[in-house]
Design a protein around this motif. Structure first.
Motif, short mmCIF file in Angstrom:
data_model
loop_
_atom_site.label_atom_id
_atom_site.label_comp_id
_atom_site.label_asym_id
_atom_site.label_seq_id
_atom_site.Cartn_x
_atom_site.Cartn_y
_atom_site.Cartn_z
N MET D 105 0.86 -1.18 0.00
CA MET D 105 0.00 0.00 0.00
C MET D 105 0.90 1.24 0.00
N PRO D 106 0.36 2.38 -0.42
CA PRO D 106 1.14 3.62 -0.28
C PRO D 106 1.50 3.85 1.19
N LEU D 107 2.69 4.32 1.44
CA LEU D 107 3.20 4.50 2.81
C LEU D 107 2.35 5.48 3.62
N ARG D 108 2.06 5.10 4.85
CA ARG D 108 1.48 6.00 5.85
C ARG D 108 2.34 5.87 7.09
N PRO D 109 2.88 6.96 7.62
CA PRO D 109 3.77 6.83 8.78
C PRO D 109 3.09 6.19 9.99
N PHE E 70 -3.02 20.19 2.43
CA PHE E 70 -1.68 20.02 1.87
C PHE E 70 -0.64 20.80 2.68
N GLY E 77 5.02 13.92 6.88
CA GLY E 77 5.36 12.61 6.32
C GLY E 77 4.19 11.89 5.68
N PHE E 78 3.01 12.50 5.66
CA PHE E 78 1.83 11.86 5.08
C PHE E 78 1.66 12.37 3.65
N ARG E 79 2.36 11.73 2.72
CA ARG E 79 2.39 12.19 1.34
C ARG E 79 1.39 11.45 0.45
N ASN E 80 0.69 10.47 0.98
CA ASN E 80 -0.19 9.62 0.17
C ASN E 80 -1.62 9.65 0.67
N GLN E 81 -2.12 10.84 0.99
CA GLN E 81 -3.46 10.94 1.56
C GLN E 81 -4.43 11.65 0.62
N TYR E 82 -3.99 11.96 -0.60
CA TYR E 82 -4.82 12.74 -1.52
C TYR E 82 -5.04 11.97 -2.80
N ARG E 215 -6.89 1.05 -0.28
CA ARG E 215 -6.25 1.96 -1.23
C ARG E 215 -7.32 2.62 -2.08
N LYS E 218 -3.90 6.27 -5.28
CA LYS E 218 -2.56 6.28 -4.70
C LYS E 218 -2.60 6.69 -3.22
N ALA E 219 -3.77 6.67 -2.61
CA ALA E 219 -3.89 7.04 -1.19
C ALA E 219 -4.20 5.81 -0.34
N THR E 220 -3.69 5.81 0.89
CA THR E 220 -4.04 4.78 1.86
C THR E 220 -5.02 5.36 2.87
N PRO E 238 -5.57 11.73 8.79
CA PRO E 238 -5.51 10.93 10.01
C PRO E 238 -6.06 11.74 11.19
#
Lengths: 308, 308, 308, 308, 308, 308
Positions: D105-109, E70, E77-82, E215, E218-220, E238
């Motif tokens: 999955m796309p990374l989530r910290p 954004f 560090g949350f670059r995959n939320q959009y 998913r 590209k978002a988790t 989050p």
């Protein structure tokens, strides 16, 4: 690969081998219509009226590249005779032959019913891709408009591909659609151009025309066109333009020969030689070379059997 | 393939071989500008100021893979030097050479008129792709921004491809656009990366820059960059980073050698060996191996002619 | 939306409001160059040489549709002045104004360093999109070549969009790239054409030209072109062709009026009326209508302030 | 190619080689769950419960083509077991082996933190792609759901590819994502199917499942499925259907043999022979041929070691 | 629109309303697991452990734009939320609510059989999309991973859309897949983001997870994330970052107010005001304005019921 | 917009208004052929044989959604009657009418010559899109196969759109190709579905069929089909299935009414009500409601003029 691949198909006059069915020729052309619609054809014709570009010209065409067709056709107003974006089965192997066209539409049960009723009445049994494939002649390229279909748009698998190879003397296949069993087909020595390969059998489609004008992507193809394919794509050349194309290609080939000889000397910038030599002496040298080589080449045609 | 391929083009100073035209250098760089804009270049320069990565380094680069360039460039802030999605003429043949850049725009008659008036005044005749091609030097890779164009965006056919091969000693070609006559080009032994192949001649475009910074997809290319292409795509390496890249690649190659020797022993899980051996004894073994092999390799460079 | 949006940018001559920097004008045009490259401009110019299509013509252009520009430009050899495929902020609101062009490239630290050193020396501080935006004049349309970039290719968010709206008197924005903060921008009354909307700030790019010729998709745009956008797409009209376009559009408008009046009568097939009446009496009727209406319309221009 | 390729990864029970961690099996299946979810498996199992299709059947599968799998699966209700659109490393080399599945999955910290805390507690160190790769067995095909990712979605470079080749006895790799170092991998003799090749290292992703059901495009893959790839694409065959598929393929092969022999005779139209001979005598001839050949083929299986 | 829309689905613990099923929780999370995997949640939880962002914060989020999310998330560090690229049902209407996640896979009869056997045993009947929909709470946004499916990937038609609107108090729907009956849904006042609209009913898919990490492009997404959608796309925030986001957005809003007031004065270039005023006096003015306005805004939160 | 838009076109019998031309009906159907190919049509016919779905049924169809057509057609074997991916001119406005079909091919001068020679001989003058448009009847929807063409594939601009609106009583237009002058068309109150809008005039194409079976994307359309478009896409309904579709839609509408009333009560989970009530008492309540409402609705049809 096995599987009967029977599918809905249109009533048609199989002019080559089948009895005439009166005025029922909805989805193919009568011989008279074929002749009218390809009136500029300078060559002989098949019994159904389809133009028959001579074998000797077909052989000369094999030396062409797509650029050399492009050098003539758009200038004559034929701007929609080229299509690319295909998967090419054997990229190093030229495709040359006479177009045998086939058109499909998405299946509709009502249309399918009418078509098969006609086919039954004409003693053709149920229509399928094999109905058309069994009409192929040596030198024919099967050109199929399957509207780009992937799954279900698989005109042949390895067995029918093998049959076509035998029947056409390996002339070739162009399908705006798919083939199945690429694994089995990969080893067979016939040129083929297709959009996709998919394991499904042909289905959910209906034959709507045999040897009628068809669209292959953005090109219009007539039965009897000379089909030419190389590593770039496929050209559909009207019979009347085949000879102008191959004659002009002789000149281009000689020009290429001479240009590269000069480049090999390493003394010239490209503009001094190509397109036209800037130095009058060089220009004269080229023109004499061209004349001599053309004569040599043309002599070989005259001596070849089947030349005209 | 024949055809003059004349096209609209920009006035430029052909610094290598042509007389200077005063301050008219709109669409190329003066020697001073070139030096300023490539100030970090650690190597010699061509007469027009373009950086000249030494031949010996070019040869060492031939052993690289794209990953080994990636190992250095992004870490130095150069994140936009890679582009892929090309058709690759000879996938097994590495592309290495110095960037000679060329930029096109869609044709505008008004701009075209001004540019050609200037070109005429400077004695350059009508501008064409050949104007730039005739400036190529051995070791140059022609890098062409044709904004991805298919039809009409065909920078060369087989004759000019042949000329470039002779002129650059087969260094290569990268075009964000097309080539024509793939059939004729396929047999020539020079690396080439292109978007499409199309039978049309170049047209409906205008040269707007020679040896200026250009965009190839999402990469920015400067004249004199070291161009590197493998099966994945193309890297444009700033001259100042060439040596760090190839030096680091030596280490990677040795690490690969050692890693695979260990894997061949069949005693280890991958994590025990790679990236770094977890067992201190193995780690020491590796480090000694690295040191010894590096010395061997570096010795070969010293003995090579043209090394620095 | 906040965020300074500083980015790497090219040294330039801010001809309108900034001191001249000698011969350093690499990435913009000097006034002389601008005049030379837009020599066919029949109108006044801005102090930096950019053509200034008169306000009265801009107003007349507002009544056009893209078809009416198409009616003139390709026939004059300008076949690359149209681009579509944009998201349109306010589909019912026409975009009309003078092109102020801006060109970006993917960021390269070496090029960035040189550019900003020059900018510092010229007292311009660090380059950013705002450097160019602060040069906009009333009636300008900002035309930005951001090579189609989505993430990071966001020329403005809502605050700078607001500033542009104030500075240009809501003339508009065309970006072959992105905007950010579509949510905030949606309520602002200025036309805008863009490829994507993305929340990221502009980054990883570098300004490589201000008021230079730029590519917007397959179109070439010159500073001072009249930019026209409707529901279909955007046309970039060379100043010399603005008047022919709008004059011809008057005729088309009248022809439309008359055609529909006739269609409303319900007596005619379309071919009897359109394009040209087949009945000579009707044709005469139309010609008289055209003459009368043209006179009426032309009278309004003469009386309008700023007409020429 | 070097580079540690450490990445965020999920806590899991490495059932083959690692101690059990109580109830922590969130992202893998316990042995009981594996057995329950693959209850129709007719064969032996690995210690972790994963079905183990016998080696002899794997060998027989190597003679298949995708069409022959298609001949059975959809008819049994398995319509989502095929995926294509891959780049194929060695088009002529069949891929056959047991699925070992891996999901990213796309990374989530936040998720990454929890997963690695668990992994540390279990003595697994930091999770990476190598954690899974080190669990591979001979005959396993690594099947990776990397959601089509290009940059950063590179499951292996040349070193780990080499390791997998050694560990699986060159069974193969399928990744709905990327590989890196295609240049180094191209020379290695293991089948691989992938979407892209990119020079970047794997990153910005997190392992969310090992040997769980995964999606590869539009197909659902279970651990232990028999993976079959040819020039067209990849099939994931449930263990219970492997024998029906290969048994039926024997018949298809014989039918192909016979069909082509008949076509070679040149006496028949395709419809007379294929799918089913229309002449009863021919039909009988075929049926006898089929029976005889089947017996011959089946005899070879019986004599082969490991047959069942 | 009618049609039962029954489909294959996974055994799950319906923690809210259904009896516990022992250790069978394969495809959902136990309460303990949910708490562990969302350990950073600073708020209350639902009975099944899912984080419950407070209503007051949800209301404050409604004033955001994607840019303001954004501004915080990538920096943490949350670059995959959009994710974007959706069709948006009501572009002017914000989507805000707590994520209730649902995951589908392509149908496999073997997996389907196991899952439904479990479901029957647990008294849940046959699994369908309605099983999950009936678990929705007020303020929930249904977030569905249907792997981008068009035909057959239609999570709801107008009746179930209506039910969700009632059950969630019109919080909303995000589906990486399709809806059906757009005609009927268009008039309903709930935000929805979807890839396609298609007339087919949901089919050929299987539920593989309820309230598990999913998913979306590209978002988790984790269950309990705060889902935020505007005209650009959708952010999954989050819980621990909701308050930082909305607090920072207050500052951005005030900065926007002040910036535009200054732009309205017409005295400044954009760089003098934005991002940060260059004149110290203006900077001070801004800082005082910010302080005063922040106090006013924060006061309103304190007085609001449900604030914390 | 003005411009004669003359284009190459096929010889045809304009059966409605033009004299018969003997056996020249190559690219249209004779009345007998039309009747044969639409034999299942239960309604009256136009003079040329095209089925004429009654006005009253057309009106009832206006209340449908695409889902309600889907509820009947695939079940009857008609799986290829739907197409989407269009731009929709007025998304809230239903498209309903009888298909008048038109087929184009890329221009070929040889074919064009034959076709126009025939047309001249028949007194039709030069063929153009207007030849077909002038045959439209009230209630007709013009359905055009322009093979997805953008530039040059513009079936109408605003003037001919206006004419069609008058001639068909605003029934509508579906074009697998383009329109021009979207700006002018946007304000006209007729439904239209198209792929692109482009400023170019129609050109480089040739009419190859009028009122023949055509392909619109993946759908097969027969002349006389009832065309239905809503916000999702377009359905082409065979005449024989129109009544089953609208009758079944009545039931669906009532089921929707009742379902939502029950949902509004807020007492039920969705599965208790929809698709079928689980509680026998509720089920009975629904069935009585259905019966009563059906009677009410059916009564309105009986009283409507033109009902059958």
């Amino acid at each position: 690969m096995r599987g009967p691949a029977r599918l809905a198909a249109a009533s048609l006059v199989a002019a080559v081998a089948l009895p005439v069915i009166g005025h029922a020729q909805l989805f193919t052309l009568t011989r008279d219509q074929m002749i009218e619609y390809t009136a500029q054809n300078p060559f002989e014709r098949f019994p159904d009226g389809r133009p028959k570009v001579p074998d000797a010209l077909i052989e000369r065409t094999r030396a062409l590249s797509a650029e050399e067709v492009f050098a003539i056709l758009p200038g004559k107003g034929f701007r929609n005779q080229y299509e690319d974006g295909f998967q090419i089965l054997h990229p190093g192997k030229k495709l040359v032959g006479r177009a045998f066209t086939l058109q499909f539409m998405p299946l509709r049960p009502d249309l399918d019913g009418v078509i098969n009723a006609r086919a039954q009445a004409a003693g053709l049994g149920r229509m399928s891709n094999q109905t058309a494939i069994d009409m192929l002649q040596p030198g024919d390229v099967l050109v199929v408009d399957l509207f780009g279909q992937g799954e279900g748009g698989t005109i042949v698998g390895d067995n029918l591909f093998y049959y076509i190879m035998k029947a056409t003397k390996a002339a070739g296949l162009v399908v705006d659609g798919s083939i199945r069993d690429l694994e089995g087909i990969a080893g067979m020595d016939m040129p083929a151009y297709f959009r996709h390969a998919h394991p499904s059998a042909i289905g959910n489609v209906i034959i709507s025309g045999i040897n009628v004008p068809v669209r292959i992507g953005k090109a219009t193809v007539m039965p009897g066109d000379l089909v030419f394919g190389d590593r770039e794509g496929v050209y559909f050349i009207p019979p009347a333009l085949v000879e102008p194309v191959v004659d002009n290609a002789d000149v281009i080939h000689i020009h290429d020969e001479w240009t590269r000889m000069k480049f090999d000397e390493g003394k010239y910038k490209s503009r001094e030689i190509y397109g036209t030599p800037t130095d009058p002496a060089l220009k004269k040298e080229y023109e004499e070379y061209l004349k001599k080589r053309l004569e040599e080449i043309r002599k070989t045609y005259k001596s070849a059997p089947g030349s005209h």
